[in-house]
Design a protein around this motif. Structure first.
Motif, PDB file in Angstrom:
ATOM      1  N   ARG A 243       6.299   7.655   8.386  1.00  8.87           N
ATOM      2  CA  ARG A 243       5.751   7.218   7.292  1.00  8.87           C
ATOM      3  C   ARG A 243       5.865   5.564   6.775  1.00  8.87           C
ATOM      4  O   ARG A 243       7.353   4.874   6.974  1.00  8.87           O
ATOM      5  CB  ARG A 243       7.114   7.663   6.292  1.00  8.87           C
TER       6      ARG A 243
ATOM      7  N   THR B  95      -4.769   4.559  11.570  1.00  9.84           N
ATOM      8  CA  THR B  95      -3.917   4.785  10.562  1.00  9.84           C
ATOM      9  C   THR B  95      -3.959   3.353   9.709  1.00  9.84           C
ATOM     10  O   THR B  95      -2.661   3.436   9.016  1.00  9.84           O
ATOM     11  CB  THR B  95      -2.227   5.430  10.228  1.00  9.84           C
TER      12      THR B  95
ATOM     13  N   ALA C 279       0.498   1.389   4.757  1.00 12.42           N
ATOM     14  CA  ALA C 279      -0.992   1.565   5.764  1.00 12.42           C
ATOM     15  C   ALA C 279      -1.133  -0.077   5.981  1.00 12.42           C
ATOM     16  O   ALA C 279      -1.171  -0.095   7.235  1.00 12.42           O
ATOM     17  CB  ALA C 279      -2.127   1.980   5.248  1.00 12.42           C
TER      18      ALA C 279
ATOM     19  N   VAL D  43       1.615   5.942   4.277  1.00  9.73           N
ATOM     20  CA  VAL D  43       1.191   6.858   5.193  1.00  9.73           C
ATOM     21  C   VAL D  43       1.661   7.538   6.432  1.00  9.73           C
ATOM     22  O   VAL D  43       2.821   6.889   6.445  1.00  9.73           O
ATOM     23  CB  VAL D  43      -0.528   6.925   5.631  1.00  9.73           C
TER      24      VAL D  43
ATOM     25  N   SER E  23       0.377  -1.038  -0.315  1.00  3.65           N
ATOM     26  CA  SER E  23       0.122  -0.116   0.054  1.00  3.65           C
ATOM     27  C   SER E  23       1.396   1.345   0.438  1.00  3.65           C
ATOM     28  O   SER E  23       1.943   1.488   0.114  1.00  3.65           O
ATOM     29  CB  SER E  23      -0.746  -0.060   1.490  1.00  3.65           C
ATOM     30  N   GLU E  24       0.365   2.467  -0.601  1.00  2.00           N
ATOM     31  CA  GLU E  24       1.190   3.455  -0.139  1.00  2.00           C
ATOM     32  C   GLU E  24       1.336   3.967   1.179  1.00  2.00           C
ATOM     33  O   GLU E  24       0.721   3.449   1.529  1.00  2.00           O
ATOM     34  CB  GLU E  24       0.076   4.544  -1.185  1.00  2.00           C
TER      35      GLU E  24
ATOM     36  N   HIS F 256       1.794   7.556  10.223  1.00  2.00           N
ATOM     37  CA  HIS F 256       1.607   7.126  11.454  1.00  2.00           C
ATOM     38  C   HIS F 256       1.894   7.248  12.346  1.00  2.00           C
ATOM     39  O   HIS F 256       3.090   8.146  12.581  1.00  2.00           O
ATOM     40  CB  HIS F 256       2.225   5.797  11.790  1.00  2.00           C
TER      41      HIS F 256
END
Length: 130
Positions: A21, A104, A24, A5, A2-3, A7
């Motif tokens: 970073r 997240t 997710a 995010v 996944s991209e 946290h």
């Protein structure tokens, strides 16, 4: 994968706070070494550039043992080790997934890591901090 995010997480009392970073959908390692087996640390290893200590640097104490490469950092007030610099990835950080704030993490996959036989297995983690 996944991209990435942002946290957020930290220790129990809130004195130590950080941003990391990472995807997710997290893949974390559960280690059976003498330290992790006792603390229940669930590893999300990231490059140093993906980690920012937001608060509490003055509240961190450090413990080292064996080779002294791993820098185990924990809150002086509550004793929680929410992140540290691992021996396997001294150019990165290992974040305790249990210490991430809710909201997240979309999914969590846990992989077993044989830390009791660390020398034979450590190379399998090296790519995680690049």
């Amino acid at each position: 994968m996944s991209e990435p995010v942002l946290h957020h997480g930290g220790c129990h009392c809130g004195a130590v706070r950080y941003t990391v970073r990472a995807p997710a959908r997290i893949t974390a390692q559960s280690c059976n070494c003498s330290m992790c087996a006792r603390t229940g640390f669930l590893h999300l290893i990231v490059p140093a550039a993906a980690f920012t200590l937001d608060a509490g640097g003055d509240m961190l104490s450090e413990y080292t043992f064996n080779t002294g490469v791993a820098r185990h950092r924990f809150c002086k007030r509550c004793g929680v080790k929410s992140f540290y610099v691992p021996r396997s990835n001294p150019d990165g950080y290992s974040i305790n997934v249990h210490c991430l704030d809710p909201g997240t993490v979309e999914a969590l996959t846990v992989e077993a890591f044989d830390g009791q036989n660390w020398e034979a297995n450590a190379a399998a983690l090296a790519h995680l901090s690049t």
